[in-house]
Design a protein around this motif. Structure first.
Motif, PDB file in Angstrom:
ATOM      1  N   TYR A 142       0.817  -1.071  -0.202  1.00 48.68           N
ATOM      2  CA  TYR A 142      -0.099   0.039   0.085  1.00 48.68           C
ATOM      3  C   TYR A 142       0.975   1.476  -0.056  1.00 48.68           C
ATOM      4  N   ILE A 143       0.433   2.203  -0.732  1.00 43.66           N
ATOM      5  CA  ILE A 143       1.199   3.663  -0.878  1.00 43.66           C
ATOM      6  C   ILE A 143       0.028   4.664  -0.545  1.00 43.66           C
ATOM      7  N   SER A 144       0.641   5.771   0.069  1.00 48.69           N
ATOM      8  CA  SER A 144      -0.361   6.798  -0.012  1.00 48.69           C
ATOM      9  C   SER A 144       0.255   8.077  -0.091  1.00 48.69           C
ATOM     10  N   LEU A 145      -0.469   9.136  -0.419  1.00 51.97           N
ATOM     11  CA  LEU A 145       0.091  10.444  -0.773  1.00 51.97           C
ATOM     12  C   LEU A 145      -1.086  11.452   0.208  1.00 51.97           C
ATOM     13  N   LEU A 146      -0.375  12.155   0.824  1.00 51.92           N
ATOM     14  CA  LEU A 146      -1.094  13.161   1.752  1.00 51.92           C
ATOM     15  C   LEU A 146      -0.665  14.529   1.270  1.00 51.92           C
ATOM     16  N   ILE A 147      -1.778  15.154   1.053  1.00 55.78           N
ATOM     17  CA  ILE A 147      -1.635  16.757   0.578  1.00 55.78           C
ATOM     18  C   ILE A 147      -2.253  17.794   1.476  1.00 55.78           C
ATOM     19  N   ARG A 148      -1.307  18.459   2.218  1.00 56.82           N
ATOM     20  CA  ARG A 148      -1.914  19.334   3.349  1.00 56.82           C
ATOM     21  C   ARG A 148      -2.159  20.670   2.754  1.00 56.82           C
ATOM     22  N   ASP A 149      -2.919  21.454   3.241  1.00 58.59           N
ATOM     23  CA  ASP A 149      -3.146  23.027   2.893  1.00 58.59           C
ATOM     24  C   ASP A 149      -3.074  23.151   1.187  1.00 58.59           C
ATOM     25  N   SER A 150      -4.419  22.450   0.782  1.00 56.89           N
ATOM     26  CA  SER A 150      -4.472  22.119  -0.633  1.00 56.89           C
ATOM     27  C   SER A 150      -4.592  23.609  -1.433  1.00 56.89           C
ATOM     28  N   LYS A 151      -3.968  23.730  -2.523  1.00 56.83           N
ATOM     29  CA  LYS A 151      -3.850  24.966  -3.254  1.00 56.83           C
ATOM     30  C   LYS A 151      -4.546  24.536  -4.706  1.00 56.83           C
ATOM     31  N   LEU A 152      -5.096  25.921  -5.242  1.00 53.44           N
ATOM     32  CA  LEU A 152      -5.824  25.619  -6.417  1.00 53.44           C
ATOM     33  C   LEU A 152      -4.660  24.974  -7.447  1.00 53.44           C
ATOM     34  N   SER A 153      -3.460  25.091  -7.456  1.00 57.37           N
ATOM     35  CA  SER A 153      -2.795  24.671  -8.465  1.00 57.37           C
ATOM     36  C   SER A 153      -2.365  23.064  -8.131  1.00 57.37           C
ATOM     37  N   ASP A 154      -2.932  22.604  -7.108  1.00 58.94           N
ATOM     38  CA  ASP A 154      -2.651  21.278  -6.908  1.00 58.94           C
ATOM     39  C   ASP A 154      -3.832  20.530  -7.612  1.00 58.94           C
ATOM     40  N   SER A 155      -4.891  21.040  -8.307  1.00 59.77           N
ATOM     41  CA  SER A 155      -5.806  20.336  -9.116  1.00 59.77           C
ATOM     42  C   SER A 155      -4.820  19.572 -10.393  1.00 59.77           C
ATOM     43  N   ALA A 156      -5.111  18.455 -10.460  1.00 59.83           N
ATOM     44  CA  ALA A 156      -4.412  17.550 -11.576  1.00 59.83           C
ATOM     45  C   ALA A 156      -4.933  16.061 -10.982  1.00 59.83           C
ATOM     46  N   THR A 157      -4.329  15.123 -12.094  1.00 58.76           N
ATOM     47  CA  THR A 157      -4.466  13.810 -11.767  1.00 58.76           C
ATOM     48  C   THR A 157      -3.266  13.146 -11.311  1.00 58.76           C
TER      49      THR A 157
END
Lengths: 115, 111
Positions: free
Chosen positions: B70-85
């Motif tokens: 299992y692998i995970s990715l956590l993004i904190r304090d999301s920014k508009l520029s994080d929008s992507a696949t």
């Protein structure tokens, strides 16, 4: 940015035709892989070339073929095009540097539409 | 069953939110792991490698659990520029063999 360049960027072909896509790998990279990415899907591995020889192949029919040249640039050829071949074709290069964990760098891709 | 599977998405989150992506892989011989980011109609770009001890790069944290594959990715304090696949990527071995991509999870960060 990555130093991997592909051409052409966009093309339209008719079913049954043949297409050749080209890729120049990043300087110092001797391994080139080709991927097909259909809309809404992750990239699917087609094959890989290392020092001018095929070094692994995915689940693609023989009408998908390739070449790698002494300067490590590469071509992807697809014969007898089918409508389902419409996709983004990505070239990726990597170096023989185990410290980097086989990181690969993509070109911007060639958008192929088969009509 | 696909060799690499990801949350189906899409994820729609407000700016500033924390979002987590999950990925599982089926081949226990897999050696190296990555997260790639792909913007609309662009090529995938390396976001970060994933190490067994877990690693962090600014707002991004990646974790690997080999026992659970299992692998995970956590993004904190999301920014508009994080929008992507976000694509989970698994490399099967130290030989220059196939790199397997997951289908990707789409993220939209909303103002």
């Amino acid at each position: 940015e990555t130093g991997v360049t592909q051409s052409p960027t966009h093309l339209i072909k008719t079913r049954g035709q043949q297409v050749t896509l080209r890729c120049s790998s990043q300087s110092g990279h001797n391994t080139v892989s080709w991927y097909q990415q259909a809309l809404g899907q992750g990239p699917q591995f087609i094959f890989q070339y290392y020092r001018e020889e095929e070094n692994g192949r995915g689940n693609f029919p023989p009408r998908f073929s390739g070449l790698q040249f002494p300067n490590y640039s590469s071509e992807l050829n697809v014969n007898a095009l089918e409508l389902d071949d419409s996709a983004l074709y990505l070239c990726a290069s990597s170096s023989e540097d185990r410290r980097r964990g086989n990181t690969i760098y993509f070109g911007e891709g060639s958008w192929l539409t088969v009509v | 069953r696909k060799e690499v599977e990801q949350d189906p998405g899409p994820f729609n989150v407000p700016e500033g939110a924390t979002v987590a992506f999950n990925c599982t892989y089926s081949n226990s011989a897999s050696q190296s792991f990555f997260w790639y980011r792909q913007d609309c109609r662009k090529e995938p770009k390396l976001l970060m490698s994933v190490y067994s001890s877990g690693n962090e790069d600014g707002r991004f944290t990646a974790q690997l659990n080999r026992a659970s594959q299992y692998i995970s990715l956590l993004i904190r304090d999301s920014k508009l520029s994080d929008s992507a696949t976000y694509l989970c990527v698994v490399n099967r071995g130290t030989s220059y063999d196939k790199v397997i991509f997951g289908p990707g999870t789409s993220l939209s960060v909303i103002p």
